[in-house]
Design an enzyme around this catalytic site. Structure first.
Site, PDB file in Angstrom:
ATOM      1  N   GLN A  86     102.259  54.934 114.363  1.00  0.00           N
ATOM      2  CA  GLN A  86     102.613  53.569 115.284  1.00  0.00           C
ATOM      3  C   GLN A  86     102.760  53.912 116.762  1.00  0.00           C
ATOM      4  OE1 GLN A  86     106.666  53.192 113.504  1.00  0.00           O
ATOM      5  NE2 GLN A  86     106.148  52.912 111.584  1.00  0.00           N
ATOM      6  N   HIS A 150     108.524  55.245 114.638  1.00  0.00           N
ATOM      7  CA  HIS A 150     109.623  54.748 115.005  1.00  0.00           C
ATOM      8  C   HIS A 150     109.754  55.028 116.505  1.00  0.00           C
ATOM      9  CE1 HIS A 150     111.818  54.687 110.985  1.00  0.00           C
ATOM     10  NE2 HIS A 150     110.620  54.139 110.694  1.00  0.00           N
ATOM     11  N   GLU A 242     118.166  44.502 111.144  1.00  0.00           N
ATOM     12  CA  GLU A 242     119.458  44.104 111.964  1.00  0.00           C
ATOM     13  C   GLU A 242     119.405  43.268 113.259  1.00  0.00           C
ATOM     14  OE1 GLU A 242     122.458  47.498 110.427  1.00  0.00           O
ATOM     15  OE2 GLU A 242     122.032  47.291 112.610  1.00  0.00           O
ATOM     16  N   TYR A 252     125.952  51.827 117.056  1.00  0.00           N
ATOM     17  CA  TYR A 252     125.352  50.917 115.876  1.00  0.00           C
ATOM     18  C   TYR A 252     125.212  51.556 114.732  1.00  0.00           C
ATOM     19  CZ  TYR A 252     125.686  47.745 119.660  1.00  0.00           C
ATOM     20  OH  TYR A 252     126.276  46.808 120.578  1.00  0.00           O
ATOM     21  N   TYR A 263     114.301  54.235 100.621  1.00  0.00           N
ATOM     22  CA  TYR A 263     113.239  53.768  99.724  1.00  0.00           C
ATOM     23  C   TYR A 263     113.289  54.246  98.385  1.00  0.00           C
ATOM     24  CZ  TYR A 263     111.587  52.027 104.173  1.00  0.00           C
ATOM     25  OH  TYR A 263     111.428  51.302 105.393  1.00  0.00           O
TER      26      TYR A 263
END
Length: 364
Positions: A86, A150, A242, A252, A263
């Site tokens: 990523q 991420h 979210e 959060y 998963y």
């Protein structure tokens, strides 16, 4: 880009006739005509538009493109990138005073000892130039993380001129609750990379002073509403994507609370709520793999939020207080929507990663 920029004169690419394939998206306003603006992109990640109509686009593998009047340029002068999984060249943001300063901000995955981390590059691009000048990394996450997942990461200019950057927890779940690390946070910095004095953790022993909020998983979308309130959109695990209303110093919850599951199907953390941890404004279950977001200004959808879906290939329109999903805008143009914004013309602009195309969806 904001509604205030609508008066700007914008030169849309004069695409070859064969490439000008319009499609329609059914909506509550009627069919929206979708037109390709820029095609032939390789894994596009972010875009922004300068006051003179020049379009800036990032390609994750490491290219920064400018497009104007049918001509494109690859801009050189980028730093070394970590381009596995990523990682790569991620978001691009032109500040409100770009016409005067020619400053540009980019987020990217920076190689670090033992891995890579989300970083912010500040540079200038003189008019007519094809190479970045005065490039400097003004922020990089600390202390760094291994793995290729991420990274976040959106960058937005706040009404007061400070910069907000979203950072994923890099697959290290507990790190999102550790204020000594930037993992899983929204940070706030000045344009030179310094820390604003009123950040919530300034002076707190053991806390990274750039952190504005924490307990995030992988926030890849960020948008200010008309009042200047920041909202962040983040990936959950299996379920539990979210939309969060961001407050300074707020937690959060990830990975202590979540509306999703691992998963494997196992429960995440302690459930869906805990004292001292914020609840989302909205969440999706099943997950849609949300990308970027924008609040629309003007027209029938004034104040509504659009969020791209990477998994289910549509743009979600959220409305109301509390937020609810009003409809899903989808067609063959909306395959893996990576970025969505309101263009200088007031229409919806979005990047399709699969189609390698920047589109404009005309609002009535």
């Amino acid at each position: 880009m904001t509604r205030a920029a609508i008066a700007t004169t914008l030169s849309i690419l004069a695409l070859p006739a064969a490439a000008q394939e319009e499609v329609d998206i059914a909506s509550s306003l009627g069919d929206l005509t979708v037109t390709p603006i820029v095609q032939g992109l390789d894994m596009p990640w972010g875009f922004d538009v300068a006051p003179d109509g020049t379009i800036f686009i990032t390609e994750k593998a490491g290219s920064l493109l400018t497009v104007r009047d049918g001509a494109s340029e690859r801009i050189s002068g980028l730093p070394e990138l970590y381009t596995q999984r990523q990682g790569g060249l991620l978001d691009v943001m032109l500040p409100r005073d770009f016409a005067e300063t020619r400053e540009i901000f980019l987020t990217y995955s920076r190689p670090q000892k033992g891995g890579a981390g989300t970083a912010v590059l500040k540079a200038t691009l003189p008019e007519g130039a094809t190479a970045l000048e005065n490039a400097q990394t003004i922020f990089e996450m600390a202390p760094g993380s291994s793995g290729g997942a991420h990274f976040g990461s959106r960058i937005r200019e706040a009404p007061d001129g400070t910069l907000f950057v979203t950072i994923g927890e890099r697959g290290d779940r507990p790190a999102a609750q550790d204020l000594s690390r930037h993992n899983g946070s929204v940070i706030r910095i000045n344009r030179d990379g310094s820390v604003p004095d009123d950040n919530p953790f300034v002076g707190q022993n053991g806390a990274q002073p750039e952190i504005w909020s924490y307990g995030h998983r992988n926030p890849q979308g960020a948008a200010f509403d008309a009042s200047g309130q920041l909202f962040v959109v983040e990936h959950g695990a299996q379920g539990g994507d979210e939309v969060n209303r961001i407050a300074p110093g707020a937690n959060y919850g990830w990975p202590v609370i979540s509306y999703g599951r691992h998963y494997s199907g196992a429960q995440i953390g302690e459930g869906t709520a805990k004292d001292g941890m914020e609840q989302p404004e909205f969440y999706w279950d099943p997950s849609i793999a949300p990308s970027d977001a924008v609040f629309l200004e003007g027209g029938d959808w004034n104040g509504d939020m659009l969020v791209g879906s990477l998994k289910f290939n549509y743009i979600s329109r959220l409305t109301g207080d509390p937020l609810r999903e009003a409809e899903r805008l989808e067609s063959e143009a909306t395959l893996r929507v990576r970025d969505v914004d309101q263009g200088p013309d007031g229409d919806i602009w979005f990047l399709s990663e699969v189609n390698g195309t920047l589109y404009r969806a005309a609002l009535p």
